[in-house]
Every structure is written in structure tokens, then in C-alpha cells.
Design an enzyme around this catalytic site. Structure first.
Site, PDB file in Angstrom:
ATOM      1  N   GLU A 219      -4.549  -6.814   2.390  1.00 45.92           N
ATOM      2  CA  GLU A 219      -3.322  -7.522   2.768  1.00 45.92           C
ATOM      3  C   GLU A 219      -3.402  -9.027   2.552  1.00 45.92           C
ATOM      4  O   GLU A 219      -2.437  -9.651   2.141  1.00 45.92           O
ATOM      5  CB  GLU A 219      -2.948  -7.230   4.225  1.00 45.92           C
ATOM      6  CG  GLU A 219      -2.355  -5.850   4.478  1.00 45.92           C
ATOM      7  CD  GLU A 219      -3.407  -4.801   4.793  1.00 45.92           C
ATOM      8  OE1 GLU A 219      -4.619  -5.102   4.665  1.00 45.92           O
ATOM      9  OE2 GLU A 219      -3.030  -3.677   5.162  1.00 45.92           O
TER      10      GLU A 219
ATOM     11  N   HIS B 147      -0.685   0.672  16.559  1.00 43.11           N
ATOM     12  CA  HIS B 147       0.338   1.117  15.598  1.00 43.11           C
ATOM     13  C   HIS B 147       1.717   1.216  16.253  1.00 43.11           C
ATOM     14  O   HIS B 147       2.537   2.047  15.865  1.00 43.11           O
ATOM     15  CB  HIS B 147      -0.019   2.478  14.991  1.00 43.11           C
ATOM     16  CG  HIS B 147      -1.182   2.444  14.056  1.00 43.11           C
ATOM     17  ND1 HIS B 147      -2.478   2.243  14.486  1.00 43.11           N
ATOM     18  CD2 HIS B 147      -1.257   2.563  12.705  1.00 43.11           C
ATOM     19  CE1 HIS B 147      -3.295   2.256  13.433  1.00 43.11           C
ATOM     20  NE2 HIS B 147      -2.577   2.448  12.346  1.00 43.11           N
TER      21      HIS B 147
ATOM     22  N   PHE C 144       2.368  -1.248   8.554  1.00 41.69           N
ATOM     23  CA  PHE C 144       2.712  -1.346   9.976  1.00 41.69           C
ATOM     24  C   PHE C 144       2.567  -2.809  10.371  1.00 41.69           C
ATOM     25  O   PHE C 144       1.597  -3.455   9.974  1.00 41.69           O
ATOM     26  CB  PHE C 144       1.773  -0.489  10.838  1.00 41.69           C
ATOM     27  CG  PHE C 144       2.057   0.992  10.804  1.00 41.69           C
ATOM     28  CD1 PHE C 144       2.790   1.567   9.786  1.00 41.69           C
ATOM     29  CD2 PHE C 144       1.575   1.821  11.812  1.00 41.69           C
ATOM     30  CE1 PHE C 144       3.044   2.936   9.757  1.00 41.69           C
ATOM     31  CE2 PHE C 144       1.820   3.189  11.800  1.00 41.69           C
ATOM     32  CZ  PHE C 144       2.546   3.756  10.768  1.00 41.69           C
TER      33      PHE C 144
ATOM     34  N   PHE D 297      -0.643  -4.622  11.377  1.00 39.98           N
ATOM     35  CA  PHE D 297      -1.680  -5.032  10.414  1.00 39.98           C
ATOM     36  C   PHE D 297      -1.565  -6.513  10.035  1.00 39.98           C
ATOM     37  O   PHE D 297      -2.349  -7.025   9.248  1.00 39.98           O
ATOM     38  CB  PHE D 297      -1.631  -4.181   9.134  1.00 39.98           C
ATOM     39  CG  PHE D 297      -1.646  -2.694   9.348  1.00 39.98           C
ATOM     40  CD1 PHE D 297      -2.033  -2.140  10.567  1.00 39.98           C
ATOM     41  CD2 PHE D 297      -1.259  -1.833   8.331  1.00 39.98           C
ATOM     42  CE1 PHE D 297      -2.030  -0.765  10.763  1.00 39.98           C
ATOM     43  CE2 PHE D 297      -1.260  -0.455   8.519  1.00 39.98           C
ATOM     44  CZ  PHE D 297      -1.639   0.082   9.728  1.00 39.98           C
ATOM     45  N   ILE D 298      -0.561  -7.191  10.567  1.00 37.94           N
ATOM     46  CA  ILE D 298      -0.307  -8.571  10.161  1.00 37.94           C
ATOM     47  C   ILE D 298      -1.486  -9.480  10.481  1.00 37.94           C
ATOM     48  O   ILE D 298      -1.657 -10.539   9.865  1.00 37.94           O
ATOM     49  CB  ILE D 298       1.004  -9.089  10.801  1.00 37.94           C
ATOM     50  CG1 ILE D 298       1.594 -10.230   9.983  1.00 37.94           C
ATOM     51  CG2 ILE D 298       0.801  -9.502  12.263  1.00 37.94           C
ATOM     52  CD1 ILE D 298       2.158  -9.834   8.658  1.00 37.94           C
TER      53      ILE D 298
ATOM     54  N   GLU E   3       0.833  -1.198   0.000  1.00 42.35           N
ATOM     55  CA  GLU E   3       0.000   0.000   0.000  1.00 42.35           C
ATOM     56  C   GLU E   3       0.869   1.249   0.000  1.00 42.35           C
ATOM     57  O   GLU E   3       1.791   1.356   0.822  1.00 42.35           O
ATOM     58  CB  GLU E   3      -0.901  -0.010   1.253  1.00 42.35           C
ATOM     59  CG  GLU E   3      -1.920  -1.142   1.226  1.00 42.35           C
ATOM     60  CD  GLU E   3      -2.319  -1.612   2.620  1.00 42.35           C
ATOM     61  OE1 GLU E   3      -1.928  -0.982   3.612  1.00 42.35           O
ATOM     62  OE2 GLU E   3      -3.018  -2.632   2.702  1.00 42.35           O
TER      63      GLU E   3
END
Lengths: 342, 322
Positions: A70, A138, A93, A96-97, A39
Site C-alpha cells: 500500500e 476490519h 479495507f 489498512f490505511i 489489490e
């Protein structure tokens, strides 16, 4: 000013993300199977600038601006690798996994093993972690999470020299590599680093899995990685004035974990402190401590201690963040406590 | 090819697939397979129908129920059965097992996670486009997988870039026990294609001729650069979701009704007859394929299991044996 001095000055004025972009560009130039997905990595050049200029140079096919999908584009990375390409997938970041961990731990990390070594998975997952006051969703590091799941190499560099060399090594690796940058470091220029701000011009690699002793000392061994190396060096400088000699080791990667280098040092100093910006429990600090004890024996150390985020989400208020994330002062206090009366 | 030759080939392919999964059931009874085995009995017409349209350079990313797709892609059946039976000589040296066959030589792979196949297929499609190759990536999933986020995300990207991706949905109307009509917002999966600027095709998945025709159309569309395709093949699973599934969600009578009315091999008999292939010849094909698989299974069961000393090998490249 001489040409060499000018070059060094340019390097020192260079933001860390520009060095990372340079490393990726050099690899993309030498290997046309490398491509980047993520992104805001194309037109915008990455939210930190770590892919700046790559799309203009290598085109939209090799530097792909993806939608916020993702699971889709991480799985796409797996398919690209299976198709003979070498994808770099950016998860903006590391927090976000959660939305794509499936493709990371069930696919990318396991396929080399599940295929009996017949399917290679040359894939880099590049992502930013660490605290800069961005609160619970974050700010995480999460290298302990990736390290707990078998099949991935996990890298977290601390200085410009190693970011460039480890990124090149990651892109040349035939195994999946999770490359975790630290947001606080991404906001710095070369001159802001205490350690190894010098960066050679051409392509070079730093081997994945070798820790570096970044400050020699004789009273206590401090092992850490990523941005915490800077805090550790600041603490060590302070304590030198108090007569305490701290050896600082930058682990550079969590998988493989170079426990040998740490054990060699801790065997000499007799004391080990592991500092980790990731969560405390079931993580790097306990794992490394035990591996060092395994190597030295239970009687091989006088003291073992650890300092990490104490199993709490990262709070929003800076006063609270400072209370739970190990910084230079907290590290110095811990070292004083350990060596009191020694 | 004459009608008779084509009909014979299609029937033989279905018979080979049926015999393969029956051999798996036999191996399971002999305790040579562990974990939850998923067989495709009842869905042979899809595997057999897609086989004709696949080229060696195309890629297939399949599901937990993957045997027929592997055979369709040309994966060596000996190596595949040996892998399913967890042997060192298997496709993946016994490390993958029945849910995780990987064969880089034929561009075939699978995943045991429902819906996760489609994003991986998207990666192949992007690689083919980037390298200027006229190959197509096929991602297989079921009606259950069609509801996942990855299915949607991959089709968003494939549609936007008009990538050569065919999403083959084997709609057997059962996501383990959950019925398609109870959870789908649309009557079909194929009609969702419009949302992705994709072509949506709907086919009777018990009719091998119809599947062969429709998959060929889908592959041509994708290969021609006209973007992704969703092919929805309606089919029926004869057995439980996995071997050992108590199937509390459907009655014995319902299961029998499915077998009586939707067996793709039995349904094909009238086409064989019309093409001039006799019932005796069809019976002989079934017998021959069954015998071949029986022999193959006996060979496989004689193969050694992996050496326990090698349990840690192949996580990373430096651990791979030459």
C-alpha cells in the site's frame, strides 16, 4: 413487461458494487487519464466486485493489480496525479490505511497547499469501512481520522444513486477525495435499500458537500451518514407509530460538512441527535454538534445528543458488536429518551 | 564539446550549487529561513553530474536535502531561493518552504519524509509507460531512505513491470547519526538491485565525471525499457544533518578530515588542469557564482512575505487564486 419496468427491475437486482463499477467505467470512458490501482481489483474485479469487468475493458495498464504494497502504490498514485493522470487508489479495507497513511496525509492531502495551489492532486482513495462482524481490524469507519487531517474531501454515501453520482464527482474532482463505502451496503442489491435505490443509466454527478434530507419530520433532527442512514430510517418508521416525527439527514460527506442543512432542520425541530458509526471522541458527532450550535446560538436548541462507537475497538462477538455499534434499536431508544415528556 | 568546455561546465555547475547553499546559510543567519534547513554542501558532484542526463520531460522526486536536485532539473533558482526564504513570489508562494518545493513545469517535486520519494517517482514511471513516452522518473533518497518499506515496495513494482525508474541513493553513510555499516544488511545498497531485477550501479559521488557517466548509463538503461536502476553514489556531508545539528556523533577532527579529503570541487582541480583550465579560471568561476548568488539573495530578501490573510488559501482548488 415494458422496457422501462424491465430496466428498473434489472437495477433493483443489481448488487451495489456493480453500480460503483458502472460509475467508474463511465468516467474511464470519458477521460482516459483515469486509472485504477489496488489489490485484487483487476482479475478478481475487487473483493466486493466494485471494479468487476474494468480490467477486461480498459486493460492492465489502466486497471492495475498491485502487490500487497500500500505504501508503494498509494505513493504511486501521488506520482501519477503529479504526472497529469487521475488515479483511483483502492485500499481494500480502510483499516489498512495505517501502512500507507504517510502518502495520504503528508503527500496527497498537503501537496496542493504546500505547492501554493500550483500542483493539483486529482486522486480518489476508494476504500471499504463499517461493521459486518469482522472484529477490530476490519470494521472501522475512520472518516473522522481523514477529516481531522486537512486537505482531503471525505465522502461516505448511503444509497445506490449517491454511490454512482458521488463516485463520478470524486473522479472529476481536482482535489484528493477519500471515498468510503460501507461493507454492509456493498453486500446488498438495489432492492434492499430503503432510500433512493433508483439509478439513472448514464453518467451524472452528485455534488460533494451537500447533505440530503431523506425523511421529513418535526420533533427531532437526526443527522448521520453511510449505512447508519438505513438504521435511522428504520428507527424513524418505528417511532412514527408511536407518534414521534423524526427528520433524517444524510450528510453524504464529512469534508465538506454541510452543517447549514442540519442547522436549518434542528432550528425547526429544536432537537439534534448525531449518530456516527465511527469512534465517539474527537470525531464527527462532536464537530457537527458544535458547528450547529455555532450557527444557531446556545439557545437555538433544546437538546443535543450523540450516539457513536464508545471509544472501544470493535469486538468480535456479534453480541458485543451490537452493544457498541449504533443500530436501529439503539437509535430508537436514544430518540425516545430524548423526547420523553416533551 | 571539448574536454575543456565540458570540465568548465561541470565545475561551474558544482560552483553554482555550492554558492546556492552558501547563500541559504547566509539567509539562515539573517533569520530569513526557519525550521531545520538541510544543505547539501559536499554533495555537489551528484547534483551537477545528474543534470546532464536529465531531459525536460523526465521527472525528479527528491528529498529533504533537495536544492541541488532542483537546480539539476532546471527549477528556476530565483523562485527556488524565494521559496526557501518563504516569500510570496517563491516557487510555492511561501507555503512549501525549503523541504517542499513543487514545480510541475519541470516535473520536479520533493518530500520531507525519508524514503517517501521513491513510490511517488514510481507513479511518474507508470504514467510515462502508459502514455508511451520515452521519459524516465528519478527518485532520490539517501542511505537512510534505502531501508524504508516504501523503497522496497516501489522497487518490487518497478522491477516486476520493468518501469523506467532510476533510484538515486546518495549514500553519505549517515542517517542523521546512525552509520550505514551498523544497520545495513548488505555492504552496498546497489547490490540489493538483484532482488528487484534491477541494474545496480555504484559510483564515487565526489567525482562529477564519474557521476555524469554513471547516471547517463542508468538513464539510458531505464529509457530503453530495460527496467529500473539503483545508482548508489558514495558521498560525504560536510555539515550536520540540519543547521543546528550538534553533531555529537562525529568529532570536529572527523568533520575536518571529510572536508580535506572529499571536497568534490577541490578534487576536480586536477581534472580541470589536465583539460587545460587554469586554477585562476577556476577561481574566477567560484567568485562569479558566489557574486551572482549574493546579488540574488539580496533581491529575494527584498521580496514581500505572504499576506497573513491568505493563510487558508490553496487547500482545495476552489481556494486557488487565479
Amino acid at each position: 413487461m415494458s422496457a422501462v419496468a424491465e430496466r428498473v427491475n434489472d437495477r433493483l437486482a443489481m448488487p451495489l458494487p456493480a453500480t460503483i463499477a458502472e460509475a467508474i467505467a463511465l468516467e474511464m470512458e470519458r477521460d482516459e487519464t483515469i486509472l485504477c490501482l489496488g489489490e485484487d481489483i483487476g482479475r478478481a474485479g475487487g473483493v466486493f466486485g466494485a471494479t468487476k469487468g474494468l480490467q477486461e475493458r480498459f486493460g492492465k495498464g489502466r486497471v492495475v493489480d498491485t502487490p500487497i504494497a500500500e505504501m508503494g502504490f498509494t505513493g504511486m498514485g501521488v506520482g501519477l496525479a503529479q504526472a497529469g493522470m487521475r488515479p483511483l487508489v483502492e485500499i481494500m479495507f480502510v483499516d489498512f490505511i495505517g501502512v500507507c497513511l504517510e502518502q495520504v496525509y503528508n503527500a496527497a492531502a498537503k501537496i496542493p497547499y504546500m505547492s501554493g495551489g500550483r500542483q493539483r492532486m486529482p486522486m480518489v482513495i476508494k476504500t471499504a469501512g463499517g461493521c459486518i462482524g469482522s472484529a477490530a481490524q476490519h470494521s472501522q469507519c475512520l472518516w473522522g481520522l481523514f477529516a481531522h487531517l486537512p486537505g482531503m474531501k471525505v465522502v461516505a454515501p448511503c444509497n445506490p444513486h449517491d454511490h454512482k453520482g458521488l463516485m463520478a464527482a470524486a473522479l472529476r474532482s481536482d482535489d484528493p477525495v477519500v471515498f468510503i463505502e460501507h461493507k454492509a451496503l456493498l453486500l446488498r442489491k438495489g432492492r434492499d435499500f430503503r432510500h433512493h435505490p433508483d439509478v439513472p443509466d448514464g453518467a451524472y454527478t452528485v455534488p460533494i458537500g451537500e447533505a440530503a434530507v431523506v425523511r421529513r419530520g418535526s420533533d427531532v433532527t437526526l443527522a448521520t451518514l453511510s449505512a447508519t442512514v438505513e438504521h435511522a430510517l428504520a428507527a424513524a418508521e418505528d417511532l412514527a407509530g408511536e407518534g414521534l416525527s423524526v427528520e433524517v439527514i444524510d450528510l453524504r460527506s464529512v469534508v465538506p460538512l454541510d452543517a447549514d442543512t442540519v442547522a436549518e432542520s434542528a432550528g425547526r425541530t429544536g432537537r439534534l441527535l448525531v449518530v456516527d458509526e465511527d469512534y465517539l471522541s474527537f470525531g464527527l458527532s462532536a464537530e457537527l454538534s458544535l458547528r450547529v450550535i455555532d450557527l444557531l446560538g446556545l439557545s437555538g436548541l433544546r437538546q443535543v445528543a450523540r450516539l457513536a462507537v464508545p471509544d472501544v475497538p470493535i469486538p468480535a462477538a456479534l453480541s458485543l458488536e451490537k452493544a457498541v455499534v449504533p443500530g436501529a434499536e439503539m437509535i430508537a431508544d436514544k430518540l425516545r429518551q430524548m423526547t420523553k415528556g416533551a | 564539446m571539448t574536454d575543456a568546455a565540458m570540465a568548465r561546465d561541470r565545475f561551474r555547475r558544482m560552483a553554482a550549487m555550492r554558492a546556492f547553499d552558501e547563500a541559504c546559510l547566509d539567509a539562515l543567519r539573517r533569520k530569513a529561513i526557519h525550521g531545520e534547513l538541510h544543505v547539501g554542501l559536499g554533495q555537489e558532484a551528484i547534483g551537477a553530474g545528474m543534470a546532464e542526463a536529465l531531459r525536460p520531460e523526465d521527472a525528479v522526486v527528491s528529498t529533504h536535502r533537495n536544492h541541488f536536485h532542483a537546480l539539476a532539473k532546471g527549477v528556476d533558482r530565483r523562485a527556488l531561493l524565494a521559496e526557501i526564504c518563504e516569500r510570496e513570489a517563491g516557487l510555492c508562494r511561501g507555503r512549501g518552504g525549503h523541504m517542499h518545493p513543487f514545480d510541475p513545469a519541470t516535473n520536479f517535486s520533493a518530500t520531507g519524509i525519508v524514503g517517501a520519494s521513491i513510490p511517488v517517482a514510481l507513479g511518474y514511471a507508470h504514467a510515462f509507460r502508459l502514455r508511451g513516452e520515452a521519459a524516465v522518473a528519478v527518485g532520490v533518497t539517501g542511505d537512510g531512505g534505502s531501508h524504508t518499506g516504501g523503497f522496497h515496495e516501489a522497487l518490487v513494482m518497478a522491477g516486476a513491470a520493468r518501469l523506467p525508474l532510476v533510484v538515486l541513493v546518495e549514500n553519505n553513510a549517515l542517517a542523521i547519526s546512525v552509520q550505514f555499516e551498523d544497520v545495513s544488511p548488505t555492504e552496498t545498497v546497489a547490490e540489493r538491485a538483484a532482488a528487484y531485477s534491477a541494474l545496480g550501479l555504484h559510483v564515487d559521488g565526489t567525482d562529477v565525471d564519474a557521476v555524469a557517466h554513471t547516471v547517463a548509463q542508468a538513464m539510458d538503461h531505464a529509457r530503453g525499457g530495460r527496467g529500473p536502476v539503483i545508482v548508489e553514489a558514495i558521498c560525504h556531508r560536510f555539515r550536520g544533518h540540519f543547521e543546528g545539528d550538534p553533531e555529537g556523533y562525529r568529532s570536529k577532527e572527523e568533520r575536518q578530515r571529510v572536508r580535506d579529503n572529499f571536497d568534490p570541487l577541490r578534487l576536480y582541480r586536477h581534472r580541470l588542469a589536465a583539460a587545460g583550465v587554469s586554477d585562476d579560471e577556476a577561481d574566477a568561476i567560484l567568485v562569479a557564482e558566489k557574486a551572482a548568488m549574493k546579488e540574488l539573495l539580496a533581491d529575494v530578501l527584498d521580496m514581500p512575505m505572504p499576506d497573513p490573510a491568505g493563510a487558508m488559501l490553496y487547500r482545495f482548488v476552489e481556494e486557488a487564486r487565479a
